[in-house]
Design a protein around this motif. Structure first.
Motif, PDB file in Angstrom:
ATOM      1  N   SER A  56      25.454 -25.896  20.202  1.00 10.70           N
ATOM      2  CA  SER A  56      26.413 -26.255  19.150  1.00 10.70           C
ATOM      3  C   SER A  56      26.627 -25.091  18.182  1.00 10.70           C
ATOM      4  O   SER A  56      27.692 -24.980  17.565  1.00 10.70           O
ATOM      5  CB  SER A  56      25.966 -27.515  18.415  1.00 10.70           C
ATOM      6  OG  SER A  56      24.801 -27.256  17.669  1.00 10.70           O
ATOM      7  N   GLU A  57      25.614 -24.236  18.048  1.00 11.49           N
ATOM      8  CA  GLU A  57      25.802 -23.059  17.194  1.00 11.49           C
ATOM      9  C   GLU A  57      26.951 -22.198  17.735  1.00 11.49           C
ATOM     10  O   GLU A  57      27.762 -21.674  16.971  1.00 11.49           O
ATOM     11  CB  GLU A  57      24.519 -22.218  17.132  1.00 11.49           C
ATOM     12  CG  GLU A  57      24.626 -21.084  16.098  1.00 11.49           C
ATOM     13  CD  GLU A  57      23.581 -19.981  16.295  1.00 11.49           C
ATOM     14  OE1 GLU A  57      22.800 -20.060  17.264  1.00 11.49           O
ATOM     15  OE2 GLU A  57      23.566 -19.041  15.492  1.00 11.49           O
ATOM     16  N   HIS A  60      30.263 -23.659  16.617  1.00 15.16           N
ATOM     17  CA  HIS A  60      30.649 -23.547  15.207  1.00 15.16           C
ATOM     18  C   HIS A  60      30.816 -22.106  14.760  1.00 15.16           C
ATOM     19  O   HIS A  60      31.565 -21.837  13.820  1.00 15.16           O
ATOM     20  CB  HIS A  60      29.753 -24.403  14.291  1.00 15.16           C
ATOM     21  CG  HIS A  60      28.496 -23.789  13.811  1.00 15.16           C
ATOM     22  ND1 HIS A  60      27.254 -24.284  14.134  1.00 15.16           N
ATOM     23  CD2 HIS A  60      28.274 -22.729  12.999  1.00 15.16           C
ATOM     24  CE1 HIS A  60      26.335 -23.543  13.557  1.00 15.16           C
ATOM     25  NE2 HIS A  60      26.906 -22.596  12.868  1.00 15.16           N
ATOM     26  N   CYS A  63      34.504 -21.631  15.864  1.00 18.06           N
ATOM     27  CA  CYS A  63      35.467 -22.381  15.048  1.00 18.06           C
ATOM     28  C   CYS A  63      35.552 -21.833  13.626  1.00 18.06           C
ATOM     29  O   CYS A  63      36.645 -21.704  13.061  1.00 18.06           O
ATOM     30  CB  CYS A  63      35.085 -23.856  15.014  1.00 18.06           C
ATOM     31  SG  CYS A  63      35.316 -24.695  16.593  1.00 18.06           S
ATOM     32  N   LEU A  64      34.391 -21.530  13.062  1.00 17.63           N
ATOM     33  CA  LEU A  64      34.375 -21.027  11.688  1.00 17.63           C
ATOM     34  C   LEU A  64      35.106 -19.698  11.589  1.00 17.63           C
ATOM     35  O   LEU A  64      35.858 -19.444  10.643  1.00 17.63           O
ATOM     36  CB  LEU A  64      32.926 -20.857  11.220  1.00 17.63           C
ATOM     37  CG  LEU A  64      32.720 -21.123   9.742  1.00 17.63           C
ATOM     38  CD1 LEU A  64      32.691 -22.631   9.504  1.00 17.63           C
ATOM     39  CD2 LEU A  64      31.439 -20.489   9.232  1.00 17.63           C
ATOM     40  N   SER A 109      38.802 -23.342  19.306  1.00 16.25           N
ATOM     41  CA  SER A 109      38.774 -23.926  17.968  1.00 16.25           C
ATOM     42  C   SER A 109      39.734 -25.095  17.852  1.00 16.25           C
ATOM     43  O   SER A 109      39.393 -26.166  17.343  1.00 16.25           O
ATOM     44  CB  SER A 109      39.136 -22.852  16.953  1.00 16.25           C
ATOM     45  OG  SER A 109      39.375 -23.405  15.688  1.00 16.25           O
ATOM     46  N   TRP A 113      37.071 -28.552  18.352  1.00 15.97           N
ATOM     47  CA  TRP A 113      36.441 -28.707  17.043  1.00 15.97           C
ATOM     48  C   TRP A 113      35.858 -30.101  16.837  1.00 15.97           C
ATOM     49  O   TRP A 113      34.922 -30.275  16.063  1.00 15.97           O
ATOM     50  CB  TRP A 113      37.425 -28.380  15.918  1.00 15.97           C
ATOM     51  CG  TRP A 113      38.609 -29.284  15.856  1.00 15.97           C
ATOM     52  CD1 TRP A 113      39.816 -29.085  16.456  1.00 15.97           C
ATOM     53  CD2 TRP A 113      38.703 -30.531  15.159  1.00 15.97           C
ATOM     54  NE1 TRP A 113      40.656 -30.134  16.183  1.00 15.97           N
ATOM     55  CE2 TRP A 113      40.000 -31.037  15.392  1.00 15.97           C
ATOM     56  CE3 TRP A 113      37.834 -31.271  14.367  1.00 15.97           C
ATOM     57  CZ2 TRP A 113      40.437 -32.258  14.875  1.00 15.97           C
ATOM     58  CZ3 TRP A 113      38.256 -32.485  13.838  1.00 15.97           C
ATOM     59  CH2 TRP A 113      39.552 -32.967  14.093  1.00 15.97           C
ATOM     60  N   LEU A 116      32.090 -30.435  16.987  1.00 14.36           N
ATOM     61  CA  LEU A 116      31.218 -29.831  15.987  1.00 14.36           C
ATOM     62  C   LEU A 116      30.264 -30.885  15.437  1.00 14.36           C
ATOM     63  O   LEU A 116      30.603 -32.061  15.368  1.00 14.36           O
ATOM     64  CB  LEU A 116      32.055 -29.255  14.832  1.00 14.36           C
ATOM     65  CG  LEU A 116      32.815 -27.955  15.102  1.00 14.36           C
ATOM     66  CD1 LEU A 116      33.807 -27.683  13.989  1.00 14.36           C
ATOM     67  CD2 LEU A 116      31.851 -26.794  15.246  1.00 14.36           C
ATOM     68  N   SER A 117      29.081 -30.415  15.043  1.00 22.91           N
ATOM     69  CA  SER A 117      28.130 -31.336  14.423  1.00 22.91           C
ATOM     70  C   SER A 117      28.174 -31.152  12.911  1.00 22.91           C
ATOM     71  O   SER A 117      28.577 -30.095  12.415  1.00 22.91           O
ATOM     72  CB  SER A 117      26.734 -31.074  14.973  1.00 22.91           C
ATOM     73  OG  SER A 117      26.448 -29.686  14.929  1.00 22.91           O
ATOM     74  N   TYR A 120      29.155 -28.949   9.789  1.00 22.62           N
ATOM     75  CA  TYR A 120      30.248 -28.042  10.171  1.00 22.62           C
ATOM     76  C   TYR A 120      31.540 -28.797  10.460  1.00 22.62           C
ATOM     77  O   TYR A 120      32.632 -28.307  10.212  1.00 22.62           O
ATOM     78  CB  TYR A 120      29.820 -27.196  11.367  1.00 22.62           C
ATOM     79  CG  TYR A 120      28.528 -26.465  11.124  1.00 22.62           C
ATOM     80  CD1 TYR A 120      28.490 -25.348  10.295  1.00 22.62           C
ATOM     81  CD2 TYR A 120      27.335 -26.928  11.662  1.00 22.62           C
ATOM     82  CE1 TYR A 120      27.296 -24.689  10.029  1.00 22.62           C
ATOM     83  CE2 TYR A 120      26.124 -26.269  11.404  1.00 22.62           C
ATOM     84  CZ  TYR A 120      26.120 -25.155  10.589  1.00 22.62           C
ATOM     85  OH  TYR A 120      24.948 -24.515  10.322  1.00 22.62           O
ATOM     86  N   LEU A 121      31.389 -30.007  10.995  1.00 17.53           N
ATOM     87  CA  LEU A 121      32.574 -30.814  11.289  1.00 17.53           C
ATOM     88  C   LEU A 121      33.367 -31.114  10.031  1.00 17.53           C
ATOM     89  O   LEU A 121      34.578 -30.884   9.971  1.00 17.53           O
ATOM     90  CB  LEU A 121      32.144 -32.117  11.981  1.00 17.53           C
ATOM     91  CG  LEU A 121      33.261 -33.097  12.338  1.00 17.53           C
ATOM     92  CD1 LEU A 121      34.295 -32.469  13.239  1.00 17.53           C
ATOM     93  CD2 LEU A 121      32.686 -34.354  12.986  1.00 17.53           C
ATOM     94  N   PHE A 124      34.973 -27.966   8.617  1.00 17.93           N
ATOM     95  CA  PHE A 124      36.132 -27.540   9.400  1.00 17.93           C
ATOM     96  C   PHE A 124      37.334 -28.420   9.103  1.00 17.93           C
ATOM     97  O   PHE A 124      38.447 -27.931   8.875  1.00 17.93           O
ATOM     98  CB  PHE A 124      35.801 -27.588  10.893  1.00 17.93           C
ATOM     99  CG  PHE A 124      36.883 -27.032  11.767  1.00 17.93           C
ATOM    100  CD1 PHE A 124      36.924 -25.673  12.070  1.00 17.93           C
ATOM    101  CD2 PHE A 124      37.879 -27.864  12.281  1.00 17.93           C
ATOM    102  CE1 PHE A 124      37.925 -25.157  12.870  1.00 17.93           C
ATOM    103  CE2 PHE A 124      38.884 -27.350  13.076  1.00 17.93           C
ATOM    104  CZ  PHE A 124      38.899 -25.988  13.370  1.00 17.93           C
TER     105      PHE A 124
END
Lengths: 196, 196
Positions: A56-57, A60, A63-64, A109, A113, A116-117, A120-121, A124
DNA sequence: TTGTATTCCTAACGTTTGTTAGTTACATTC
DNA sequence: GAATGTAACTAACAAACGTTAGGAATACAA
């Protein structure tokens, strides 16, 4: 027992993230396994965890990074002294350029998205929402100044952002036209419409 | 031990497919498990297999149905005696209507078709490709007859199809404007552009 | 009411998943 | 060359996955 090739000044982690973006784009986040990724990277699955914390890292980070690029751009555009129409065109062209150059990250992304967990979700979602509001505000400014037709601003944002994401199909196709031509076509259609 | 509610004249299988479309839209095909689906349907996971053959069957029923609806529509439009511009507008409005009314199926088809298994994957790809070519041909006809600007036809198709898929965000938002208004806005922007 | 399908259940299967533990090989610095 | 940190390996874990087998409950026809 071959090591991960680290050319240029990119770290091993950066290489993994890059390959992950490619894989996530191709198969989707959930369908892409860490063993798939390991194979692409040229290493055993467990070895990846010397460089990253979790699957998951990877998502994110991707996406970030994308979200920040767009946020930075709209910061920049808002600060400039331009007409609303010019601002819109600059943002639109930036979206197209991002989709032409960094399309793997942008597509992941855009499409993944949801996986995302937290937290971060939520971050975002908020950043995305804010971006669209700021974009819509520019359009509304343009309407007020009679540069733009009297249409629903958030619908216009929605159309532009999603139209651009269609460039993915362009990448898959045999690229009959160049990136520059594509950009000009898109800008023309969205700003001036199809009708003659 | 409750049975699946079968109201109207819809079979149990149809109910499962409907709930599956909703779930696939929400979580994505891969992330949606048969146990998730079972819970929504109100039954144990194993019981679903009395009505369907496999998880992948659910996906290809959804995708095929959507693809057929669009193919049928373009058959119908091509057969009529209309200007190219009228044909385009009819198709565009049909896409918007489908996205407003049957959006769960359409979104799933759009986003998850990559997970189809053969031979359904190849069939779907072919149908999609053919549809876009036919759509592009109508646009090129319009360009030839000077109803439409001289732009790249496949880029125009790409923009329209993807712009429409942005209606998903509209569904999630608080629907400040009505479906009809949304449709008129979209048609206006895409046919006549943003600029005044 | 009895017989027959249909629809559900529980239990379990074989895989695949993300990830950890512990160990070995390589690279770098002294 | 010895010492140390980095980066790879093998092996294995628990959990979740799609799916099957076999039996119990329900519905429907006779």
């Amino acid at each position: 027992m071959g090591r991960i090739q680290t050319l240029n000044n990119s770290s091993r982690k950066e290489i993994i993230v890059e390959k992950a973006a490619n894989l996530f784009k191709e198969k989707g986040y959930k369908a892409a396994s860490m063993r798939d990724l390991a194979e692409v990277v040229g290493v055993e699955a467990a070895s990846l965890y010397n460089h990253i914390k979790s699957k998951s890292e990877l998502l994110h980070v991707i996406c970030l990074d994308v979200a920040n690029r767009f946020t930075n751009k709209i910061d920049e555009v808002e600060a400039e002294e331009l007409s609303a129409k010019e601002k819109i065109e600059i943002l639109l062209r930036f979206h197209i350029q991002e989709m032409l150059n960094n399309y793997e990250d942008v597509i992941v992304s855009d499409r993944e998205w949801k996986h995302l967990s937290e937290p971060y979700l939520s971050n975002f979602r908020h950043q995305r929402k804010t971006y669209r509001k700021r974009f819509a505000a520019i359009i509304e400014e343009g309407i007020k100044k009679k540069e733009i037709k009297k249409i629903d601003a958030s619908t216009a944002v929605l159309i532009m952002l999603h139209a651009v994401s269609g460039i993915e199909s362009f990448h898959r196709s045999k690229q009959k036209i160049s990136g520059k031509e594509l950009e000009e076509n898109m800008v023309t259609i969205l700003i001036n419409g199809l009708a003659k």
